[in-house]
Design a protein around this motif. Structure first.
Motif, PDB file in Angstrom:
ATOM      1  N   LEU A  49      -3.316  13.074 -27.996  1.00  0.00           N
ATOM      2  CA  LEU A  49      -2.936  12.766 -29.696  1.00  0.00           C
ATOM      3  C   LEU A  49      -3.235  14.177 -30.451  1.00  0.00           C
ATOM      4  O   LEU A  49      -2.453  14.631 -31.235  1.00  0.00           O
ATOM      5  N   LEU A  50      -4.448  14.325 -29.962  1.00  0.00           N
ATOM      6  CA  LEU A  50      -4.883  15.752 -30.915  1.00  0.00           C
ATOM      7  C   LEU A  50      -4.085  17.017 -30.630  1.00  0.00           C
ATOM      8  O   LEU A  50      -3.821  17.791 -31.718  1.00  0.00           O
ATOM      9  N   VAL A  51      -3.463  17.291 -29.425  1.00  0.00           N
ATOM     10  CA  VAL A  51      -2.674  18.431 -28.982  1.00  0.00           C
ATOM     11  C   VAL A  51      -1.258  18.080 -29.550  1.00  0.00           C
ATOM     12  O   VAL A  51      -0.776  19.083 -30.022  1.00  0.00           O
ATOM     13  N   LEU A  52      -0.870  17.035 -29.501  1.00  0.00           N
ATOM     14  CA  LEU A  52       0.649  16.960 -30.186  1.00  0.00           C
ATOM     15  C   LEU A  52       0.688  16.867 -31.753  1.00  0.00           C
ATOM     16  O   LEU A  52       1.723  17.169 -32.302  1.00  0.00           O
ATOM     17  N   PHE A  53      -0.664  16.265 -32.300  1.00  0.00           N
ATOM     18  CA  PHE A  53      -0.281  16.150 -33.784  1.00  0.00           C
ATOM     19  C   PHE A  53       0.053  17.516 -34.470  1.00  0.00           C
ATOM     20  O   PHE A  53       0.906  17.422 -35.260  1.00  0.00           O
ATOM     21  N   PRO A  54      -0.395  18.579 -34.404  1.00  0.00           N
ATOM     22  CA  PRO A  54      -0.017  19.793 -34.958  1.00  0.00           C
ATOM     23  C   PRO A  54       1.556  20.271 -34.554  1.00  0.00           C
ATOM     24  O   PRO A  54       1.966  20.810 -35.404  1.00  0.00           O
ATOM     25  N   LEU A  55       1.817  19.926 -33.166  1.00  0.00           N
ATOM     26  CA  LEU A  55       2.922  20.492 -32.616  1.00  0.00           C
ATOM     27  C   LEU A  55       4.181  19.661 -33.417  1.00  0.00           C
ATOM     28  O   LEU A  55       5.298  20.298 -33.718  1.00  0.00           O
ATOM     29  N   VAL A  56       4.085  18.380 -33.532  1.00  0.00           N
ATOM     30  CA  VAL A  56       5.110  17.682 -33.971  1.00  0.00           C
ATOM     31  C   VAL A  56       5.359  17.877 -35.438  1.00  0.00           C
ATOM     32  O   VAL A  56       6.268  17.484 -36.097  1.00  0.00           O
ATOM     33  N   LEU A  57       4.303  18.118 -36.283  1.00  0.00           N
ATOM     34  CA  LEU A  57       4.401  18.396 -37.575  1.00  0.00           C
ATOM     35  C   LEU A  57       4.519  19.854 -38.027  1.00  0.00           C
ATOM     36  O   LEU A  57       4.347  20.329 -39.257  1.00  0.00           O
ATOM     37  N   THR A  58       4.811  20.739 -37.058  1.00  0.00           N
ATOM     38  CA  THR A  58       5.391  22.119 -37.396  1.00  0.00           C
ATOM     39  C   THR A  58       7.095  22.152 -37.288  1.00  0.00           C
ATOM     40  O   THR A  58       7.579  21.942 -36.652  1.00  0.00           O
ATOM     41  N   THR A  59       7.216  22.573 -38.652  1.00  0.00           N
ATOM     42  CA  THR A  59       8.734  22.695 -38.717  1.00  0.00           C
ATOM     43  C   THR A  59       9.084  24.084 -39.269  1.00  0.00           C
ATOM     44  O   THR A  59      10.433  24.441 -39.169  1.00  0.00           O
ATOM     45  N   GLY A  60       8.387  25.020 -39.833  1.00  0.00           N
ATOM     46  CA  GLY A  60       8.540  26.039 -40.313  1.00  0.00           C
ATOM     47  C   GLY A  60       8.761  26.171 -41.718  1.00  0.00           C
ATOM     48  O   GLY A  60       9.238  27.245 -42.599  1.00  0.00           O
ATOM     49  N   LEU A  61       8.600  24.899 -42.412  1.00  0.00           N
ATOM     50  CA  LEU A  61       9.041  24.792 -43.915  1.00  0.00           C
ATOM     51  C   LEU A  61       7.800  25.191 -44.605  1.00  0.00           C
ATOM     52  O   LEU A  61       6.757  25.144 -44.096  1.00  0.00           O
ATOM     53  N   PRO A  62       8.116  25.660 -45.973  1.00  0.00           N
ATOM     54  CA  PRO A  62       6.929  26.196 -46.683  1.00  0.00           C
ATOM     55  C   PRO A  62       5.947  24.947 -46.899  1.00  0.00           C
ATOM     56  O   PRO A  62       4.528  25.412 -46.988  1.00  0.00           O
ATOM     57  N   GLY A  63       6.128  23.558 -46.735  1.00  0.00           N
ATOM     58  CA  GLY A  63       5.236  22.628 -46.760  1.00  0.00           C
ATOM     59  C   GLY A  63       4.309  22.297 -45.699  1.00  0.00           C
ATOM     60  O   GLY A  63       3.474  21.665 -45.920  1.00  0.00           O
ATOM     61  N   ASP A  64       4.541  23.156 -44.630  1.00  0.00           N
ATOM     62  CA  ASP A  64       3.427  22.959 -43.461  1.00  0.00           C
ATOM     63  C   ASP A  64       2.258  23.478 -43.775  1.00  0.00           C
ATOM     64  O   ASP A  64       1.943  24.551 -44.362  1.00  0.00           O
ATOM     65  N   SER A  65       1.386  22.564 -43.453  1.00  0.00           N
ATOM     66  CA  SER A  65      -0.073  22.908 -43.859  1.00  0.00           C
ATOM     67  C   SER A  65      -0.834  23.626 -42.792  1.00  0.00           C
ATOM     68  O   SER A  65      -0.891  23.016 -41.635  1.00  0.00           O
ATOM     69  N   ALA A  66      -1.767  24.708 -42.689  1.00  0.00           N
ATOM     70  CA  ALA A  66      -2.391  25.329 -41.639  1.00  0.00           C
ATOM     71  C   ALA A  66      -3.363  24.568 -41.363  1.00  0.00           C
ATOM     72  O   ALA A  66      -3.963  24.600 -40.177  1.00  0.00           O
ATOM     73  N   ALA A  67      -3.790  23.605 -42.028  1.00  0.00           N
ATOM     74  CA  ALA A  67      -4.738  22.667 -41.475  1.00  0.00           C
ATOM     75  C   ALA A  67      -4.770  21.902 -40.326  1.00  0.00           C
ATOM     76  O   ALA A  67      -5.617  21.732 -39.702  1.00  0.00           O
ATOM     77  N   ARG A  68      -3.360  21.757 -40.111  1.00  0.00           N
ATOM     78  CA  ARG A  68      -2.902  20.870 -39.053  1.00  0.00           C
ATOM     79  C   ARG A  68      -3.408  21.348 -37.623  1.00  0.00           C
ATOM     80  O   ARG A  68      -3.665  20.653 -36.747  1.00  0.00           O
ATOM     81  N   TRP A  69      -3.642  22.725 -37.682  1.00  0.00           N
ATOM     82  CA  TRP A  69      -4.132  23.227 -36.297  1.00  0.00           C
ATOM     83  C   TRP A  69      -5.557  23.068 -36.060  1.00  0.00           C
ATOM     84  O   TRP A  69      -5.985  23.359 -34.964  1.00  0.00           O
ATOM     85  N   SER A  70      -6.291  22.479 -37.166  1.00  0.00           N
ATOM     86  CA  SER A  70      -7.758  22.195 -36.729  1.00  0.00           C
ATOM     87  C   SER A  70      -7.763  21.097 -35.847  1.00  0.00           C
ATOM     88  O   SER A  70      -9.033  21.074 -35.479  1.00  0.00           O
TER      89      SER A  70
END
Length: 494
Positions: free
Chosen positions: A214-235
């Motif tokens: 779950l923690l590995v997939l979480f930042p991946l599925v929320l990565t779109t390249g859009l300006p609204g992507d938050s860098a905090a997801r990689w934490s």
């Protein structure tokens, strides 16, 4: 079961697996229509997409283990009933929460069912017959992977611009009912009795692995390249590493107590299995990633509708079926040579497509891309089909569902990573040059397509490396007069 009954069971299992794979990509085509129909934004759309992928990944390994413990037939029935109910909930959803909940349950159903389909094949076929069986299975897998967007585009066209997305889910209902009836009639109701050690389930390991995935997939599925992507997801990767360490330590402790851990060390030490995992994960990061950015390019840069864009990519599906069938009949003799040939054949089709859209006017470019998809699909089928055979060539029948579930888990992680990387590269160029999608011209989209393909190329290189490594290993561990046949002991040494 007699020979005819075995092959009928194979066809039912293969069709079921193909339907589940179509579900991974078909909803993504419908996301713009869902946004208009339910009046939701990009974050909500990501949850609709992520709910299926994450639930799928979380349930694969635990239910693969349960399937190997003698519960395969019951799990197929339960999984299909859940698949039908959740598809109905998605198709009739009146609000966002209902749709997200339905997608999560649909992912759970897919996670229950997918390991059982391969477990059935492992149970019923052995030796050279197993190679032919997985070849037929690979044909269905290749076709499903390539045709998902086209099927979704057709259903949306029939159903209308705003409500056509409901047809994608509602069509799963009669399909699920037909598969339930076919499974009850043709799939085996019994399976070999497992040993006591195999019957251990390892619930703590299942929880630790689930949290890690779950923690590995979480930042991946929320990565779109859009300006609204938050860098905090990689934490989220930091606690993912912590839980991964805890999981590995627990597995060693569980094994020390004389019980079989959730991830079988014997499987992971089998070189043919391990190399095939890497080939599958890296190719499913590269191939679908290119397919996504090409679909975006055809719609955003060339102005095609989702259905017409899917038609341009449709030759890939037919060629994929042919390539998978051709490769399946020869994989036991030629092994990884076929995989390597398929990789470069697909790469040639992708390269011709990129050059065409960058150098030609719109109509000639569309024509060349359509023809080039034949090469792309042919190569993809030559990769996917043989890899299914080689992945499970050295796996005992009683571990078929577990081995398949680990394989599909790595594929889902690889696929999520590839989609995240290619889409992020594509949108980063668009927003970097134009600021908004509506402001971007064709030259900007040309550069974005190249960026997405280059990102996918990194995963392609990894797939080539894993294929060459396995090819060299196979050559070293066979006698000069022996064909590359993984069904023989000499050719399957690990």
């Amino acid at each position: 079961m007699d020979d005819r009954s075995r092959w009928r069971a194979l066809y039912v299992a293969s069709i079921l697996s193909g339907v589940l794979l179509v579900g991974i990509s078909d909803a993504n085509v419908a996301l713009p229509a869902i946004a208009r129909s339910l009046h939701v934004g990009p974050t909500s759309l990501q949850l609709i997409s992520a709910g299926y992928v994450v639930a799928f990944g979380l349930t694969l390994v635990p239910f693969g283990r349960l399937g190997d413990q003698g519960r395969r037939h019951q799990l197929i029935r339960v999984g299909l009933l859940l698949y039908i109910a959740s598809s109905l909930a998605c198709g009739l959803a009146a609000d966002l929460r209902t749709l997200i909940a339905g997608r999560v349950l649909l992912g759970v159903a897919a996670g229950i069912l997918m390991p059982q389909t391969i477990g059935v094949i492992q149970q019923l076929f052995g030796g050279a017959d197993r190679g032919r069986a997985f070849g037929a299975y690979g044909v269905m897998t290749a076709v499903a992977t390539a045709s998902g967007p086209g099927i979704a585009g057709l259903l949306m066209t029939v159903g209308g611009a705003d409500q056509g997305w409901r047809w994608i889910f509602l069509m799963n209902v009669p399909v699920g009912v037909a598969l339930f009836a076919a499974g009850a009639r043709h799939l085996p109701r019994t399976q070999p009795v497992m040993t006591t050690i195999t019957r251990s389930f390892d619930p703590i390991g299942a929880v630790l692995l689930g949290v890690t995935v779950l923690l590995v997939l979480f930042p991946l599925v929320l990565t779109t390249g859009l300006p609204g992507d938050s860098a905090a997801r990689w934490s989220a990767l930091v606690p993912a590493a912590v839980f991964a360490v805890l999981f590995l330590r627990w597995e060693r402790r569980y094994l020390g107590r004389g019980l079989l851990p959730l991830l079988d060390g014997e499987l992971l030490r089998t070189r043919s299995y391990r190399n095939a995992l890497l080939v599958a994960a890296s190719w499913l990061a590269a191939g679908p990633g290119v397919g996504l950015v090409m679909m975006l390019y055809l719609q955003l840069a060339l102005g095609l509708s989702p259905f017409l864009a899917a038609l341009v990519l449709l030759p890939s599906s037919a060629a994929s079926a042919f390539g998978a069938r051709w490769a399946a009949r020869r994989v036991l003799r030629w092994g990884r040579v076929i995989t390597l040939t398929g990789l470069f054949t697909s790469a040639a089709g992708i390269l011709v497509s990129v050059l065409a859209v960058n150098l030609l006017a719109q109509r000639p470019a569309i024509a060349v891309v359509t023809v080039a998809q034949i090469l792309n699909g042919l190569g993809s089928g030559m990769v996917i089909s043989p890899n299914h055979v080689l992945l499970l060539s050295d796996v005992p029948a009683e571990k078929g569902s577990l081995a398949a579930s680990i394989g599909h888990l790595t594929q889902r992680i690889g696929n999520s990573l590839g989609i995240a990387a290619t889409s992020a590269a594509f949108y980063a160029v668009v927003y970097g040059h134009a600021g908004e999608l509506t402001n971007a011209g064709r030259s900007t989209y040309d550069s974005a397509l190249v960026a997405g393909v280059v990102a996918a190329g990194l995963f392609f290189a990894l797939a080539v490396w894993a294929t060459v490594t396995d090819l060299v290993r196979t050559r070293l561990y066979r006698t000069p007069s022996e064909p590359i046949d993984r069904t023989t002991k000499a050719g399957a040494r690990t």
